[in-house]
Design a protein around this motif. Structure first.
Motif, PDB file in Angstrom:
ATOM      1  N   VAL A  20      37.703  19.265  16.762  1.00 21.36           N
ATOM      2  CA  VAL A  20      37.232  18.084  17.517  1.00 21.36           C
ATOM      3  C   VAL A  20      35.719  18.112  17.681  1.00 21.36           C
ATOM      4  O   VAL A  20      35.007  17.122  17.477  1.00 21.36           O
ATOM      5  N   VAL A  21      35.178  19.296  18.004  1.00 15.99           N
ATOM      6  CA  VAL A  21      33.705  19.417  18.169  1.00 15.99           C
ATOM      7  C   VAL A  21      33.001  19.177  16.864  1.00 15.99           C
ATOM      8  O   VAL A  21      31.951  18.543  16.772  1.00 15.99           O
ATOM      9  N   LEU A  22      33.586  19.694  15.767  1.00 14.49           N
ATOM     10  CA  LEU A  22      32.973  19.523  14.459  1.00 14.49           C
ATOM     11  C   LEU A  22      32.927  18.063  14.069  1.00 14.49           C
ATOM     12  O   LEU A  22      31.915  17.555  13.558  1.00 14.49           O
ATOM     13  N   MET A  23      34.017  17.327  14.300  1.00 16.06           N
ATOM     14  CA  MET A  23      34.051  15.911  13.948  1.00 16.06           C
ATOM     15  C   MET A  23      33.049  15.104  14.778  1.00 16.06           C
ATOM     16  O   MET A  23      32.366  14.209  14.280  1.00 16.06           O
ATOM     17  N   VAL A  24      32.943  15.455  16.043  1.00 14.46           N
ATOM     18  CA  VAL A  24      31.962  14.745  16.882  1.00 14.46           C
ATOM     19  C   VAL A  24      30.551  14.995  16.394  1.00 14.46           C
ATOM     20  O   VAL A  24      29.695  14.103  16.321  1.00 14.46           O
ATOM     21  N   GLY A  25      30.254  16.244  15.992  1.00 15.60           N
ATOM     22  CA  GLY A  25      28.915  16.542  15.483  1.00 15.60           C
ATOM     23  C   GLY A  25      28.607  15.792  14.215  1.00 15.60           C
ATOM     24  O   GLY A  25      27.492  15.293  14.007  1.00 15.60           O
ATOM     25  N   LEU A  26      29.607  15.713  13.273  1.00 15.95           N
ATOM     26  CA  LEU A  26      29.360  14.998  12.029  1.00 15.95           C
ATOM     27  C   LEU A  26      29.125  13.504  12.270  1.00 15.95           C
ATOM     28  O   LEU A  26      28.263  12.886  11.644  1.00 15.95           O
ATOM     29  N   ILE A  27      29.970  12.961  13.129  1.00 14.23           N
ATOM     30  CA  ILE A  27      29.794  11.514  13.430  1.00 14.23           C
ATOM     31  C   ILE A  27      28.414  11.250  14.052  1.00 14.23           C
ATOM     32  O   ILE A  27      27.704  10.305  13.714  1.00 14.23           O
TER      33      ILE A  27
END
Length: 227
Positions: A20-27
């Motif tokens: 979840v943290v990784l996806m938020v960072g990419l977005i």
């Protein structure tokens, strides 16, 4: 994912958090790049090196323009009111005489106002004739001829305007120098006949410089001549 999910449920929860943290960072990174690089109107310009002789050497310049939302609007100040008017003040310069003595300047004091004295009283014009005094004889006692051959007759005459002339016994009088005495000399034979004592009336006339005239009468007593 299959391996991690096959393990304990505690590790699965941690893995889910990581993704979840990784996806938020990419977005977030994609959105930041979209607004900061994708919308740049002035892309980098690269020029061909001068060594290839395709044209003169050019300098690569990178220009960046701030987005409209980050640009501060210009501040415009409007002042409403009347236009000030400059009025020149009138200046009066008074010149005061000064004297310089040994480097020091001395300003002369202001002279006081001059007071004009009133005109002298007007003197009334002289309309009176001369003043004639008493008649005197020499000798003091006159005798008939031949005892008193001649006699001198003197009278004092004065006038504010000056005595112009005088006469007596039909003869002009002369003024004695330095005095107001006017006199004449006459023979007794011309003014009194012989034959005893008698009184002779004498008219004295005088005029001043303004033409005013005075006339008075006098008497001379002539005594007998004892022969």
């Amino acid at each position: 994912m299959i391996i991690w999910r096959s393990q304990d449920s505690e590790w699965r929860r941690y893995v889910d958090y990581f993704f979840v943290v990784l996806m938020v960072g990419l977005i977030g990174t994609g959105i930041y790049g979209l607004f900061n690089w994708g919308g740049d109107d002035n892309p980098d310009v690269q020029t061909i090196p001068a060594g290839l002789n395709f044209g003169p050497a050019e300098t690569t310049t990178t220009q960046r323009t701030l987005p409209p939302e980050l640009t501060l609007p210009e501040v415009t100040t409007t002042v409403t009111g009347s236009t000030p008017t400059t009025v020149a003040a009138a200046t009066t310069v008074t010149t005061v005489p000064s004297t310089t003595v040994g480097g020091a300047t001395t300003v002369a004091p202001t002279a006081p106002p001059t007071t004009v004295p009133p005109p002298p009283p007007t003197t009334a014009p002289d309309t009176q004739g001369p003043t004639i005094g008493s008649l005197r004889t020499s000798p003091g006692k006159i005798y008939e001829a031949p005892c008193t051959p001649t006699g001198t007759y003197t009278v004092s005459i004065t006038d504010a305007s000056g005595v112009a002339s005088a006469e007596m016994l039909q003869k002009p009088l002369q003024r004695r120098s330095g005095t107001n005495d006017w006199y004449t000399t006459a023979a007794m034979s011309d003014i009194a006949p012989t034959g005893g004592s008698t009184t002779i009336p004498i008219q004295i006339i005088a005029r001043d410089a303004r033409g005013n005239r005075t006339s008075v009468g006098a008497q001379v007593v002539v005594h007998d001549c004892a022969r």
